[in-house]
Each structure stands twice: as C-alpha cells, then as structure tokens.
Design a protein around this motif. Structure first.
Motif, PDB file in Angstrom:
ATOM      1  N   GLN A  96      10.808   2.231   3.614  1.00 45.41           N
ATOM      2  CA  GLN A  96      10.787   1.457   2.373  1.00 45.41           C
ATOM      3  C   GLN A  96       9.396   1.476   1.756  1.00 45.41           C
ATOM      4  O   GLN A  96       8.390   1.520   2.458  1.00 45.41           O
ATOM      5  CB  GLN A  96      11.225   0.016   2.636  1.00 45.41           C
ATOM      6  CG  GLN A  96      10.475  -0.686   3.748  1.00 45.41           C
ATOM      7  CD  GLN A  96      11.026  -2.079   4.016  1.00 45.41           C
ATOM      8  OE1 GLN A  96      11.388  -2.800   3.079  1.00 45.41           O
ATOM      9  NE2 GLN A  96      11.090  -2.464   5.278  1.00 45.41           N
ATOM     10  N   LEU A  97       9.383   1.451   0.441  1.00 48.45           N
ATOM     11  CA  LEU A  97       8.153   1.450  -0.336  1.00 48.45           C
ATOM     12  C   LEU A  97       8.073   0.109  -1.058  1.00 48.45           C
ATOM     13  O   LEU A  97       8.956  -0.232  -1.845  1.00 48.45           O
ATOM     14  CB  LEU A  97       8.168   2.615  -1.321  1.00 48.45           C
ATOM     15  CG  LEU A  97       6.992   2.747  -2.289  1.00 48.45           C
ATOM     16  CD1 LEU A  97       5.695   2.993  -1.533  1.00 48.45           C
ATOM     17  CD2 LEU A  97       7.255   3.904  -3.265  1.00 48.45           C
ATOM     18  N   VAL A  98       7.017  -0.676  -0.785  1.00 53.59           N
ATOM     19  CA  VAL A  98       6.908  -2.041  -1.296  1.00 53.59           C
ATOM     20  C   VAL A  98       5.668  -2.166  -2.164  1.00 53.59           C
ATOM     21  O   VAL A  98       4.563  -1.803  -1.754  1.00 53.59           O
ATOM     22  CB  VAL A  98       6.830  -3.057  -0.137  1.00 53.59           C
ATOM     23  CG1 VAL A  98       6.672  -4.471  -0.692  1.00 53.59           C
ATOM     24  CG2 VAL A  98       8.058  -2.951   0.749  1.00 53.59           C
ATOM     25  N   ASN A  99       5.853  -2.705  -3.359  1.00 57.15           N
ATOM     26  CA  ASN A  99       4.725  -2.991  -4.248  1.00 57.15           C
ATOM     27  C   ASN A  99       4.296  -4.444  -4.046  1.00 57.15           C
ATOM     28  O   ASN A  99       5.074  -5.368  -4.272  1.00 57.15           O
ATOM     29  CB  ASN A  99       5.119  -2.749  -5.696  1.00 57.15           C
ATOM     30  CG  ASN A  99       4.018  -3.142  -6.673  1.00 57.15           C
ATOM     31  OD1 ASN A  99       4.287  -3.685  -7.742  1.00 57.15           O
ATOM     32  ND2 ASN A  99       2.769  -2.900  -6.319  1.00 57.15           N
ATOM     33  N   LEU A 100       3.063  -4.634  -3.573  1.00 52.01           N
ATOM     34  CA  LEU A 100       2.533  -5.981  -3.373  1.00 52.01           C
ATOM     35  C   LEU A 100       1.729  -6.359  -4.605  1.00 52.01           C
ATOM     36  O   LEU A 100       0.607  -5.902  -4.810  1.00 52.01           O
ATOM     37  CB  LEU A 100       1.662  -6.029  -2.107  1.00 52.01           C
ATOM     38  CG  LEU A 100       1.032  -7.381  -1.755  1.00 52.01           C
ATOM     39  CD1 LEU A 100       2.091  -8.482  -1.692  1.00 52.01           C
ATOM     40  CD2 LEU A 100       0.282  -7.298  -0.442  1.00 52.01           C
ATOM     41  N   ASP A 101       2.339  -7.213  -5.430  1.00 48.37           N
ATOM     42  CA  ASP A 101       1.718  -7.647  -6.685  1.00 48.37           C
ATOM     43  C   ASP A 101       1.179  -9.051  -6.480  1.00 48.37           C
ATOM     44  O   ASP A 101       1.948 -10.006  -6.311  1.00 48.37           O
ATOM     45  CB  ASP A 101       2.749  -7.623  -7.818  1.00 48.37           C
ATOM     46  CG  ASP A 101       2.153  -8.044  -9.153  1.00 48.37           C
ATOM     47  OD1 ASP A 101       0.904  -8.055  -9.260  1.00 48.37           O
ATOM     48  OD2 ASP A 101       2.921  -8.370 -10.070  1.00 48.37           O
ATOM     49  N   PHE A 128       6.952   2.294   6.634  1.00 51.86           N
ATOM     50  CA  PHE A 128       6.763   1.084   5.840  1.00 51.86           C
ATOM     51  C   PHE A 128       5.479   1.263   5.043  1.00 51.86           C
ATOM     52  O   PHE A 128       4.394   1.350   5.608  1.00 51.86           O
ATOM     53  CB  PHE A 128       6.683  -0.147   6.737  1.00 51.86           C
ATOM     54  CG  PHE A 128       6.521  -1.436   5.981  1.00 51.86           C
ATOM     55  CD1 PHE A 128       7.479  -1.868   5.085  1.00 51.86           C
ATOM     56  CD2 PHE A 128       5.398  -2.230   6.175  1.00 51.86           C
ATOM     57  CE1 PHE A 128       7.334  -3.067   4.387  1.00 51.86           C
ATOM     58  CE2 PHE A 128       5.239  -3.435   5.487  1.00 51.86           C
ATOM     59  CZ  PHE A 128       6.215  -3.853   4.593  1.00 51.86           C
ATOM     60  N   THR A 129       5.616   1.372   3.712  1.00 52.29           N
ATOM     61  CA  THR A 129       4.464   1.637   2.852  1.00 52.29           C
ATOM     62  C   THR A 129       4.265   0.484   1.880  1.00 52.29           C
ATOM     63  O   THR A 129       5.201   0.064   1.181  1.00 52.29           O
ATOM     64  CB  THR A 129       4.668   2.940   2.046  1.00 52.29           C
ATOM     65  OG1 THR A 129       4.892   4.022   2.949  1.00 52.29           O
ATOM     66  CG2 THR A 129       3.454   3.238   1.185  1.00 52.29           C
ATOM     67  N   ILE A 130       3.026  -0.039   1.862  1.00 55.11           N
ATOM     68  CA  ILE A 130       2.646  -1.113   0.923  1.00 55.11           C
ATOM     69  C   ILE A 130       1.602  -0.552  -0.034  1.00 55.11           C
ATOM     70  O   ILE A 130       0.585  -0.004   0.405  1.00 55.11           O
ATOM     71  CB  ILE A 130       2.031  -2.317   1.660  1.00 55.11           C
ATOM     72  CG1 ILE A 130       2.920  -2.769   2.825  1.00 55.11           C
ATOM     73  CG2 ILE A 130       1.778  -3.470   0.701  1.00 55.11           C
ATOM     74  CD1 ILE A 130       2.266  -3.841   3.698  1.00 55.11           C
ATOM     75  N   TYR A 131       1.861  -0.698  -1.332  1.00 57.82           N
ATOM     76  CA  TYR A 131       0.841  -0.299  -2.289  1.00 57.82           C
ATOM     77  C   TYR A 131       0.572  -1.444  -3.240  1.00 57.82           C
ATOM     78  O   TYR A 131       1.422  -2.311  -3.488  1.00 57.82           O
ATOM     79  CB  TYR A 131       1.250   0.972  -3.041  1.00 57.82           C
ATOM     80  CG  TYR A 131       2.350   0.806  -4.063  1.00 57.82           C
ATOM     81  CD1 TYR A 131       2.058   0.558  -5.410  1.00 57.82           C
ATOM     82  CD2 TYR A 131       3.691   0.913  -3.693  1.00 57.82           C
ATOM     83  CE1 TYR A 131       3.072   0.420  -6.354  1.00 57.82           C
ATOM     84  CE2 TYR A 131       4.698   0.773  -4.617  1.00 57.82           C
ATOM     85  CZ  TYR A 131       4.390   0.520  -5.956  1.00 57.82           C
ATOM     86  OH  TYR A 131       5.399   0.375  -6.878  1.00 57.82           O
ATOM     87  N   GLY A 132      -0.638  -1.476  -3.775  1.00 60.29           N
ATOM     88  CA  GLY A 132      -1.048  -2.541  -4.679  1.00 60.29           C
ATOM     89  C   GLY A 132      -2.540  -2.469  -4.933  1.00 60.29           C
ATOM     90  O   GLY A 132      -3.245  -1.637  -4.347  1.00 60.29           O
TER      91      GLY A 132
END
Length: 461
Positions: free
Chosen positions: A438-443, A315-319
């Motif tokens: 899953q790769l999630v973009n936290l905007d 589980f990857t969060i980027y932002g």
C-alpha cells in the motif's frame, strides 16, 4: 622463480632447514667480499703449526671466515627464494612493539599481535591469521616473521595473494603447463608459506579453486602458514573460514580494529530513536492539524501498526518533511525488534555512501556481502528514498534492490518526500503495485515547526 628442489640442492646439506652456526654475524649482510682474515690471511684455509708425525700435520682446515661466507650465501639464497624483496628490511627489531597508533587500546592490541607473531616466528608451527584494516601493520608483522624464519635457517615464501594468482594465470596460459605445475607445487609444499592480502584478489571461480587447492593441501598436511587479511573472518568464504578457524591448528590475532563508525551504524536503529519514536508517542493531534490532517495522521498510524504486527508486502509513506514518516518507520522497526525478528534500517543516502565505501581499501566488508544483506534481509526499511545523490550508479543500485525485493515479495517499508502516485519510472511502478503493498500519503503539518493558536484581537475602546 627458481625451483624449490634446486634451491634445496644449493643449500648446505647439514643446515638446510635450521643451519644457524651460533655466531653473532649479521645474516642480512650479503657482502660478497671478505675482509682479510688474521687466521688464514685471506686464503680461506690454514694448517695447524704442529710437528711432523702429529695427526693434524699437513691437514688443510677450512677457516671460520669461509663458514661465515657460506652462511651469508645461504641466507642470500633463502632471501631470494622468499620473494620478500624490499620487505626484507622489516624485522622485529625495526618494528615498534606497541605500533604507531596514539590510542591506548589500539597500542595494546598491536603489542599483543607483535608478541604473538614473534613467538610464532621462533617456533613456526600451525597457522597464524593476522586480521585488521589496511595500514594496521599486518604485512609488516608477516614480513618480520618471514625474516626471522630465514635468519634461523628456515625456508619461507612470502607472496601477495593477487600476485600469486596473476603468476598462476600467466603460467597456466603458456604453451606448456610445467611452469604452472612447478609454481603451484612450490606454494603448496614450501616449509613456511606467508599469504599476504587474502580476500583482496578479484573473486572468480578459477581463483577460488586455486586458493582452496593451496589452503586445503597445507591444512591437511598441517604445514606452517601465515595469512593476513583485511576482511572480517566471517566475510571469508565458508571453505576458507572453516580451515582458518580450526582451533587445533590456527590462532587468529586481531592487529587493529576497524575505525569506521559507518560500519557499526549501518542497518541498526539508534537506541535513542527506538526509545523516542514509538507508536504510543506518535501524536495525531500535535501542531494544530486541521480535520483532514488529523484523519490522515490517524489512518497512517493505524496502517503502520497493522504492518508492524505482521510484516508482509510493502508499506510506503510519502509526504512533506517533518510530518512523522521516519517516526512511524522507527516505530515499526521497534515493534518487530521487540519480537526478536530481523530488521535492516537504512537511511538511503547513507546506505549508498556505504556501498561506495566498500570499494575503498579501508573497507573490511565486501560490497557483495553488504549488498546481498540489504537485498535479502527479512524486513528492510528504506528511510528518505529520493533524497540520495541521483547518479546513474545510485539509481542502478536502488533499482536492483527494489526489483529483487519486489520479485521476491520481501517485506519492505519506504519513506519518501516523493509523490510516487505520480511516478511512472521502474521504481515508482513497483511501489505503486497494489498487488504487493500500500502507498499512503501522510498529509500533516511539520511537527518541527511549532504553530501558535491564533487568538482574537481585543477591540480598543
């Protein structure tokens, strides 16, 4: 090194092990010259002034000054055999019983180790294990034990473990193996053995085999042995650990505690963060997000909750900075920890600093141990990947961790400011792999910078 059998032959047969004549002469005064004796006038012998016919008439008596010389020569041989070298100056009298640390707790710890070592030296039996970081005084205490034993007439051998292995390798590679066998037998059979710096040697199968051979022999024979190590007992090999922890044979003494706070923090989440950064405290409407940002915050929170309930895959969060990535990572860790499951939480720049630290003499944890723990832990959380100092060494270590966990399908959480959806490197390609996670973009807006709602200006009349 002289053969143990030859050493024994040179020692006084009646005093080969204890041999203390009870006088107050300094056993470390190895001066060959004897001052002129008032009893024998320097001859080394005398005859009693008795009348003819007396049983002692004409009998040659060895003077006490010669006994002192023989004792000093015997001590000299013992010191030569002991391999102490310049450490022969370290006696209990020259050590401060409370150590040199100004901390009261540290002084009490060293004082206990000092008293235990002195007691052991007075009656060497069983095993004594001295642990503590480099510079804590382990070697000084071990040398003092050896010197006290020699003063009391025991035969003791002091040897630094890496030096021992170097000597064994050198003799093993010679044309004949007789030198190798003699040296190995000396170490295995010497009445008192001090192994200094166990764990500081280069670990190879051959080195471990020789150490195990020596340790096992002395363990089975219950021969007096002193071991110093800068490693935690749990970091020793299982084979060695099973013997040094034997309650019937050995006592383990901590000379000093490690002062590294980094060791204590690595892998653990600060309790204050666990209490503050929870799923329930994550505000999806804070700091005036627009509709798109609210949707991003809510969907990321939902995905994080799902992962925490059943950690599987990646589980990857980027932002951008301040959008709540670390908050959600800690919340995941908190929920997993509450269930009693294992989590290793690592701020990536700090993790790499610690891995570098394990190569220094001050480290009591081996690089292999901590690196294996990171690679194989049940759930790994890597916070702020991409902000570490980018060097070939750092990239190699991260690559090894990520490849191993990707191949093994181990649960992993990653937070980053890097947009991995556009990365094509070996690390980015694994993070993007839809088959593992899953790769999630936290905007979202930066929660640390509070925005004020704009209010319409009043028209002036």
């Amino acid at each position: 090194m002289e053969n143990l059998g030859d050493i024994l032959k040179k020692l006084d047969d009646t005093n080969s092990f204890k041999g203390n004549n009870g006088d107050n002469s300094n056993p470390f005064d190895l001066t060959d010259q004897i001052e002129e004796c008032k009893v024998c006038d320097g001859r080394g012998w005398y005859t009693d002034d008795v009348p003819a016919g007396h049983p002692e008439f004409g009998k040659i008596i060895t003077c006490i000054c010669r006994h002192d010389q023989f004792e000093n020569e015997r001590i000299s041989r013992l010191l030569t055999y002991s391999n102490l070298g310049h450490l022969a100056r370290f006696t209990f009298d020259r050590l401060k019983p409370e150590g040199l640390d100004e901390n009261e707790e540290a002084r009490a710890l060293f004082n206990k180790a000092f008293n235990t070592s002195k007691e052991y030296a007075g009656d060497p039996a069983g095993w004594l294990i001295l642990t503590g970081p480099n510079g804590s005084g382990k070697t000084h205490l071990a040398a003092a034990i050896a010197n006290q034993c020699i003063q009391d007439g025991y035969i003791a051998l002091f040897i630094h473990v890496p030096d021992l292995l170097d000597h064994l390798r050198a003799s093993f590679s010679s044309d004949t193996d007789s030198e190798y066998r003699v040296l190995l037998e000396q170490v295995m059979d010497v009445p008192i053995l001090i192994l200094d710096g166990l764990g500081s040697h280069i670990t190879t199968p051959w080195a471990e085999e020789k150490l195990h051979q020596i340790i096992n022999h002395r363990y089975n024979a219950e021969m007096p042995t002193v071991v110093t190590t800068s490693l935690e007992i749990g970091d020793l090999s299982d084979y060695v650990r099973s013997r040094v922890e034997s309650p019937s044979l050995s006592q383990i003494v901590i000379v000093a505690q490690s002062k590294s706070e980094l060791t204590h923090r690595l892998g653990r989440v600060d309790p204050e963060m666990l209490a503050r950064m929870t799923f329930s405290s994550f505000n999806t409407h804070g700091n005036n997000p627009n509709a798109h940002q609210v949707a991003s915050l809510e969907s990321t929170l939902y995905a994080a909750r799902n992962f925490a309930s059943s950690p599987d895959g990646w589980f990857t969060i980027y932002g951008e900075t301040g959008v709540g990535k670390t908050h959600l990572a800690v919340a995941i860790a908190s929920e997993i920890i509450e269930r009693g499951e294992e989590v290793f939480f690592a701020f990536v720049p700090e993790l790499l600093d610690y891995l570098r630290y394990t190569f220094t003499p001050e480290s009591r944890v081996t690089y292999d141990k901590i690196f294996d723990e990171v690679k194989n832990t049940r759930v790994l959380i890597m916070d702020d990947l991409g902000q570490e100092h980018s060097s070939p060494w750092a990239q190699e270590k991260l690559y090894q961790i990520i490849v191993h966990r990707h191949n093994s399908r181990l649960a992993t959480v990653i937070t980053s400011m890097v947009d991995f959806s556009e990365e094509t490197g070996p690390i980015g390609s694994r993070i993007q792999d839809p088959g593992i996670g899953q790769l999630v973009n936290l905007d979202a807006p930066d929660f640390r910078i509070k925005k004020r709602r704009s209010t319409p200006k009043r028209r002036s009349r």
